[in-house]
Design an enzyme around this catalytic site. Structure first.
Site, mmCIF file in Angstrom:
data_model
loop_
_atom_site.group_PDB
_atom_site.id
_atom_site.type_symbol
_atom_site.label_atom_id
_atom_site.label_comp_id
_atom_site.label_asym_id
_atom_site.label_seq_id
_atom_site.Cartn_x
_atom_site.Cartn_y
_atom_site.Cartn_z
ATOM 1 N N GLU A 168 0.812 -1.213 0.000
ATOM 2 C CA GLU A 168 0.000 0.000 0.000
ATOM 3 C C GLU A 168 0.845 1.264 0.000
ATOM 4 O OE1 GLU A 168 -3.588 1.727 2.781
ATOM 5 O OE2 GLU A 168 -3.620 -0.354 2.153
ATOM 6 N N ASP B 185 -2.987 -3.123 2.666
ATOM 7 C CA ASP B 185 -3.591 -3.397 3.972
ATOM 8 C C ASP B 185 -4.781 -4.327 3.817
ATOM 9 O OD1 ASP B 185 -1.757 -1.907 5.315
ATOM 10 O OD2 ASP B 185 -3.139 -0.333 5.968
ATOM 11 N N TYR C 104 -2.993 -5.235 13.395
ATOM 12 C CA TYR C 104 -3.693 -4.375 12.441
ATOM 13 C C TYR C 104 -4.571 -3.335 13.146
ATOM 14 C CZ TYR C 104 -6.514 -3.027 8.399
ATOM 15 O OH TYR C 104 -7.140 -2.309 7.412
#
Length: 600
Positions: free
Chosen positions: A7, A110, A313
């Site tokens: 990303e 992600d 995360y």
């Protein structure tokens, strides 16, 4: 050649390092049979109205409902207006050349809705047809990355995730573009009055609370207090009833005798379960309360910790973990036995049976709750350390034992009925981690209560007439607004029930911080100390839209639920048609409503 796309550059470099790839090129890294490249977040966006032939701002164009949406390279400001970002164009050309040569594409953006959207927009814009695989991980540690690459998923497994993300993007375009132009044109103010699917209900919540607070008329009421004495320990008891007039309270005060009788005694033990693990929203709320961090600050700090391999995360909306992750928790707790603040409680937990309140695989969404990874942090800034400690501390709290309280209520008779209440924590349990004060005790008159027996007589050492006023609901701050957004403005304190409402909230944990910042940038709201208050412009917009559907939090919350249902395979076409119908309606409403607008 296997091409891995991340990303952002920092993540691409970290994954390359795990593989031992070191050959740096312009826009990518090579080595060990792999090529690692990256986006810079969103390289592409849905095209502006003029690319569909809607030139200028014109009522005749409304509502703008493109037959098929186009993708456009991200724009930047220049002296000639908005132009394609040359850096984005260059990186897209690099990615295209790599995709053309690739034998396999691996998606490492992600692992969430926006990450999927970022990749798919690149993939479709470049007209790439090659199959791809998906890296789906909840941590950036070397072990998690290696394990993820051993368990790559077919890209098609995430088609419904992209559908949900794409529908969200389209609905934001349709509602935002049309509503903004409709209100701006009909108001005749020559100002851009931005509206949005989530932005406007959020503004409405802030304005409504502000006006309710500002227009609140306090009501005076009266109470009578007495101070009984049990063997030198004096405590306070308050009249069972509140009184509307001073005269009524004075009459009760005059009846108070020199002694009082213990009419009733209730002492009940109560177990207070530990809080659930943090998701992004709950962590943002805690960081705002403890440190005054904005939601956006907290997300940035947390993202830094994630990319530094220290936490899992960050953009998760789940406060639960599955049994597989729970198996790792004892090892994670053991890492904190030498922590300056948490060492004692970590040592206690290391040898204790862990509480499993936060363990429920059925309630884990795309990612589990936020946890430390077990990697050792080094030289963190004070702000990063504070957020890291909130994650670690919450882990210890969540798996700790219940807090055991004794809630005592003494009823005294002395001419009238008086109540004394108090809470004593007998076993701190999870509250020992941060040694936090009990929120439930803050309004109590007594720190502790003496042991008394029903029927005994106590001397009354003092009595008083108290004049008090009712208080309005407090203004929103970032913590309370985030909490309200989770449930589309419904005031729900029960933690389990709040979790059940989350799919119907406004926005997502990942987007709420940006929404608050958007309202600030557009001068619709401002920060006053810790509070969020509307500006004159914000209030003017609110007064026009408050009775229209675009301002209704619950209605917008249902769209979020629908987007989650699309993630589960629900009809995309049906949602798109409903959004188009909604767009037609609000455009028509606002073209009329804007004529009543007054901007100071």
């Amino acid at each position: 050649m296997k091409v891995i796309i991340a990303e952002k550059p920092s993540v691409g470099r970290e994954i390359a390092k795990v593989f031992g790839a070191t050959n740096k090129k312009d826009g990518y890294i090579e080595g060990k049979g792999y090529t690692f490249t990256w986006a810079f977040g969103h390289l592409l966006q849905l095209a502006a109205p003029q690319e569909y032939g809607y030139y200028g701002w014109n009522v005749q164009n409304l509502p703008m409902l493109p037959q098929k949406f186009k993708l456009s390279i991200r724009k930047v400001k220049s002296k000639d207006g908005m132009i394609e970002d040359p850096g984005v164009r260059k990186q897209l050309d690099i990615i295209k050349a790599l995709f053309d040569e690739a034998t396999e594409i691996i998606v490492a953006t992600d692992a969430g809705r926006e990450g999927e959207l970022i990749f798919r927009y690149i993939y479709y814009y470049l007209k790439c047809k090659k199959p791809f695989k998906r890296l789906w991980i909840s941590s950036q540690t070397d072990a998690a990355i290696k394990d993820g690459f051993r368990n790559l998923k077919p890209g098609t497994d995430y088609d419904t995730l992209f559908n949900s993300a794409h529908c969200r993007s389209q609905s934001d375009w349709l509602v935002g573009m049309n509503a903004t132009q409709a209100l701006s044109l009909s108001s005749g103010t020559r100002s851009v009055l931005s509206l949005g699917r989530v932005q406007t209900p959020t503004l409405a919540m802030i304005c409504a609370r502000y006006l309710e607070n500002k227009n609140f008329v306090p009501q005076t009421y009266y109470q009578v207090s007495i101070q009984p004495d049990k063997n030198g320990q004096v405590f306070k008891a308050i009249s069972e009833k509140n009184f509307k007039t001073r005269e009524d309270a004075q009459a009760v005060l005059d009846l108070v005798e020199t002694t009082g009788i213990v009419d009733n005694l209730e002492a009940k033990p109560r177990k207070e379960p530990p809080p659930l693990l943090h998701d992004l929203s709950s962590l943002q709320q805690e960081a705002n309360k403890r440190k005054g961090f904005t939601a956006d600050q907290t997300l940035t700090l947390l993202q830094n910790l994630y990319e530094s391999k220290l936490v899992t995360y960050p953009r998760t909306g789940s406060r639960y973990i599955g049994d597989d992750v729970f198996a790792q928790v004892p090892g994670l707790i053991a890492k904190f036995t030498n922590h300056n603040d948490f060492g004692k409680q970590a040592t206690i937990l290391r040898d204790a049976k862990l509480n499993k309140r936060s363990v429920n695989a059925k309630k884990v969404t795309d990612h589990h709750a936020i946890l430390p990874t077990g990697e050792t942090p080094h030289q963190l800034s004070p702000d990063h350390q504070a957020v890291y400690d909130m994650v670690a501390g919450r882990m210890l709290e969540a798996f700790h034992q219940d807090c055991i309280k004794e809630i005592t209520k003494i009823t005294m008779l002395s001419g009238s009925k008086f109540i004394a209440s108090g809470t004593v924590i007998q076993t701190a349990g999870w509250r020992a981690v941060f040694d936090d004060k009990d929120e439930e005790k803050k309004d109590e008159e007594n720190a502790t209560l003496p042991k008394v027996i029903k029927g005994e007589t106590l001397a009354i050492t003092d009595k008083a007439l108290l004049e008090k006023q009712t208080k309005p609901k407090p203004l929103y701050n970032e913590a309370t607004l985030l909490k309200a957004l989770e449930t589309a403005g419904k005031e729900i304190d029960d933690e389990e029930l709040r979790q059940a409402m989350k799919d119907s909230g406004l926005g997502t944990p990942a987007t709420r911080a940006a929404m608050i910042e958007t309202l600030l940038k557009r001068n619709y709201i401002a920060r006053e100390k810790k509070n969020l208050v509307p500006t004159e412009t914000g209030l003017s917009v609110y007064h026009v839209v408050k009775n229209h559907r675009i301002a209704q939090a619950e209605l917008t919350g249902t769209w979020e639920k629908r987007l989650e249902e699309i993630r589960g395979g629900a009809s995309v076409n049906q949602f798109q048609e409903e959004i188009k119908a909604y767009t037609r309606d609000i455009t028509r409403e606002l073209l009329t409503a804007g004529k009543t607008m007054v901007l100071k």
